[in-house]
Scaffold this motif. Structure first.
Motif, mmCIF file in Angstrom:
data_model
loop_
_atom_site.group_PDB
_atom_site.id
_atom_site.type_symbol
_atom_site.label_atom_id
_atom_site.label_comp_id
_atom_site.label_asym_id
_atom_site.label_seq_id
_atom_site.Cartn_x
_atom_site.Cartn_y
_atom_site.Cartn_z
ATOM 1 N N PHE A 30 0.840 -1.199 0.000
ATOM 2 C CA PHE A 30 0.000 0.000 0.000
ATOM 3 C C PHE A 30 0.876 1.250 0.000
ATOM 4 N N MET A 31 1.914 1.236 0.848
ATOM 5 C CA MET A 31 2.789 2.407 0.953
ATOM 6 C C MET A 31 3.598 2.614 -0.321
ATOM 7 N N ASP A 32 4.007 1.480 -0.936
ATOM 8 C CA ASP A 32 4.744 1.603 -2.197
ATOM 9 C C ASP A 32 3.838 2.199 -3.272
ATOM 10 N N ARG A 33 2.601 1.706 -3.302
ATOM 11 C CA ARG A 33 1.685 2.152 -4.346
ATOM 12 C C ARG A 33 1.484 3.650 -4.270
ATOM 13 N N TRP A 34 1.358 4.168 -3.051
ATOM 14 C CA TRP A 34 1.071 5.596 -2.897
ATOM 15 C C TRP A 34 2.319 6.399 -2.571
ATOM 16 N N LEU A 91 -8.054 -1.465 4.496
ATOM 17 C CA LEU A 91 -6.901 -1.026 3.710
ATOM 18 C C LEU A 91 -7.352 -0.740 2.284
ATOM 19 N N GLN A 92 -8.242 -1.606 1.771
ATOM 20 C CA GLN A 92 -8.790 -1.426 0.431
ATOM 21 C C GLN A 92 -9.545 -0.097 0.358
ATOM 22 N N ALA A 93 -10.355 0.166 1.392
ATOM 23 C CA ALA A 93 -11.129 1.411 1.418
ATOM 24 C C ALA A 93 -10.198 2.621 1.459
ATOM 25 N N GLY A 145 -7.085 7.210 -3.882
ATOM 26 C CA GLY A 145 -7.145 7.323 -5.335
ATOM 27 C C GLY A 145 -7.789 8.625 -5.772
ATOM 28 N N THR A 146 -8.545 9.242 -4.881
ATOM 29 C CA THR A 146 -9.237 10.475 -5.244
ATOM 30 C C THR A 146 -8.459 11.702 -4.779
ATOM 31 N N ALA A 147 -7.323 11.480 -4.134
ATOM 32 C CA ALA A 147 -6.648 12.607 -3.473
ATOM 33 C C ALA A 147 -5.614 13.267 -4.361
ATOM 34 N N ARG A 148 -5.531 14.579 -4.254
ATOM 35 C CA ARG A 148 -4.433 15.267 -4.934
ATOM 36 C C ARG A 148 -3.140 15.005 -4.186
ATOM 37 N N SER A 149 -3.251 14.884 -2.856
ATOM 38 C CA SER A 149 -2.071 14.620 -2.043
ATOM 39 C C SER A 149 -2.332 13.414 -1.145
ATOM 40 N N PRO A 150 -2.043 12.205 -1.644
ATOM 41 C CA PRO A 150 -2.334 11.005 -0.845
ATOM 42 C C PRO A 150 -1.793 11.055 0.584
ATOM 43 N N PRO A 151 -0.512 11.474 0.792
ATOM 44 C CA PRO A 151 -0.025 11.470 2.180
ATOM 45 C C PRO A 151 -0.833 12.404 3.072
ATOM 46 N N GLY A 152 -1.248 13.541 2.534
ATOM 47 C CA GLY A 152 -2.036 14.491 3.326
ATOM 48 C C GLY A 152 -3.370 13.881 3.713
ATOM 49 N N LEU A 153 -4.030 13.238 2.722
ATOM 50 C CA LEU A 153 -5.334 12.646 2.994
ATOM 51 C C LEU A 153 -5.184 11.474 3.959
ATOM 52 N N LEU A 154 -4.109 10.699 3.782
ATOM 53 C CA LEU A 154 -3.898 9.566 4.674
ATOM 54 C C LEU A 154 -3.751 10.043 6.119
ATOM 55 N N SER A 155 -3.036 11.150 6.307
ATOM 56 C CA SER A 155 -2.879 11.696 7.668
ATOM 57 C C SER A 155 -4.239 11.981 8.274
ATOM 58 N N VAL A 156 -5.108 12.596 7.464
ATOM 59 C CA VAL A 156 -6.452 12.925 7.946
ATOM 60 C C VAL A 156 -7.189 11.642 8.317
ATOM 61 N N LYS A 157 -7.122 10.626 7.421
ATOM 62 C CA LYS A 157 -7.847 9.381 7.659
ATOM 63 C C LYS A 157 -7.317 8.668 8.902
ATOM 64 N N LYS A 209 -19.780 14.394 -0.652
ATOM 65 C CA LYS A 209 -20.254 15.134 0.514
ATOM 66 C C LYS A 209 -19.339 16.312 0.818
ATOM 67 N N ARG A 210 -18.032 16.111 0.570
ATOM 68 C CA ARG A 210 -17.074 17.186 0.832
ATOM 69 C C ARG A 210 -16.964 18.117 -0.364
ATOM 70 N N GLY A 211 -17.699 17.779 -1.447
ATOM 71 C CA GLY A 211 -17.621 18.596 -2.656
ATOM 72 C C GLY A 211 -16.348 18.344 -3.421
ATOM 73 N N ALA A 212 -15.760 17.142 -3.244
ATOM 74 C CA ALA A 212 -14.463 16.905 -3.878
ATOM 75 C C ALA A 212 -14.484 15.752 -4.869
ATOM 76 N N CYS A 213 -15.673 15.243 -5.220
ATOM 77 C CA CYS A 213 -15.717 14.093 -6.128
ATOM 78 C C CYS A 213 -15.613 14.579 -7.560
ATOM 79 N N ASP A 214 -14.593 14.060 -8.270
ATOM 80 C CA ASP A 214 -14.467 14.502 -9.669
ATOM 81 C C ASP A 214 -14.784 13.344 -10.624
ATOM 82 N N ARG A 215 -15.431 12.292 -10.087
ATOM 83 C CA ARG A 215 -15.708 11.136 -10.942
ATOM 84 C C ARG A 215 -17.043 11.277 -11.679
#
Length: 163
Positions: free
Chosen positions: A57-61, A86-88, A94-106, A136-142
């Protein structure tokens, strides 16, 4: 010499204790690095498996080492759902501009107990379709490709609801 004897015993106990806490406070520290396979206990097998998954997971991101112990610690608390969790997390990143930043939040949400993995059945929206957390956060670009509900539209194609 009764008193001195007691003090020595006490000091010996304290020393042992402090050492023990130091060694035990870091899960999977020196002990986990060694042969690993020699320990038949199921928890360590699961731990090795979990560590492998977390490393992938860490390698992927492209995440920093320091995340490993935090992710492991939170997944251990999740019990048997750690794989789905972990899958979730992976889908979320996958939706984050900054995966490490989002991971910290999660991870902080996991620590606070407020994290809700997407794979849990969402309460709103049609059954079987979870609410899209990004939307919900207004951040979905899919947009239409998003497999999660965006509320009223419900991913079910607009006005079929008989409104």
């Amino acid at each position: 010499g009764g008193m001195a004897g007691m003090m020595n015993a006490f000091r010996a106990m304290m020393g042992k204790d402090a050492g023990g806490a130091g060694a035990g406070a870091f899960p999977g520290g020196a002990a986990g690095m060694g042969g690993g396979g020699a320990v038949p206990s199921s928890s360590s097998a699961k731990d090795d498996e979990m560590r492998d998954e977390v490393r992938d997971f860490m390698d992927r991101w492209n995440l920093e080492e320091r995340f490993e112990s935090r992710i492991m610690e939170q997944l251990r608390k999740r019990g048997d759902t750690w794989r789905e969790d972990l899958q979730a997390l992976s889908e979320t990143l996958g939706t984050a501009r900054s995966p490490p930043g989002l991971l910290s939040v999660k991870l902080r949400e996991m620590e606070d107990g407020t994290w809700a993995p997407m794979s849990g059945g969402g309460s709103s929206g049609p059954p079987g379709v979870e609410m899209c957390g990004d939307f919900k956060r207004g951040a979905c670009d899919r947009g239409d490709r998003c497999r999660y509900s965006h509320g009223e539209a419900g991913g079910g194609g607009g006005d079929r609801g008989g409104k």
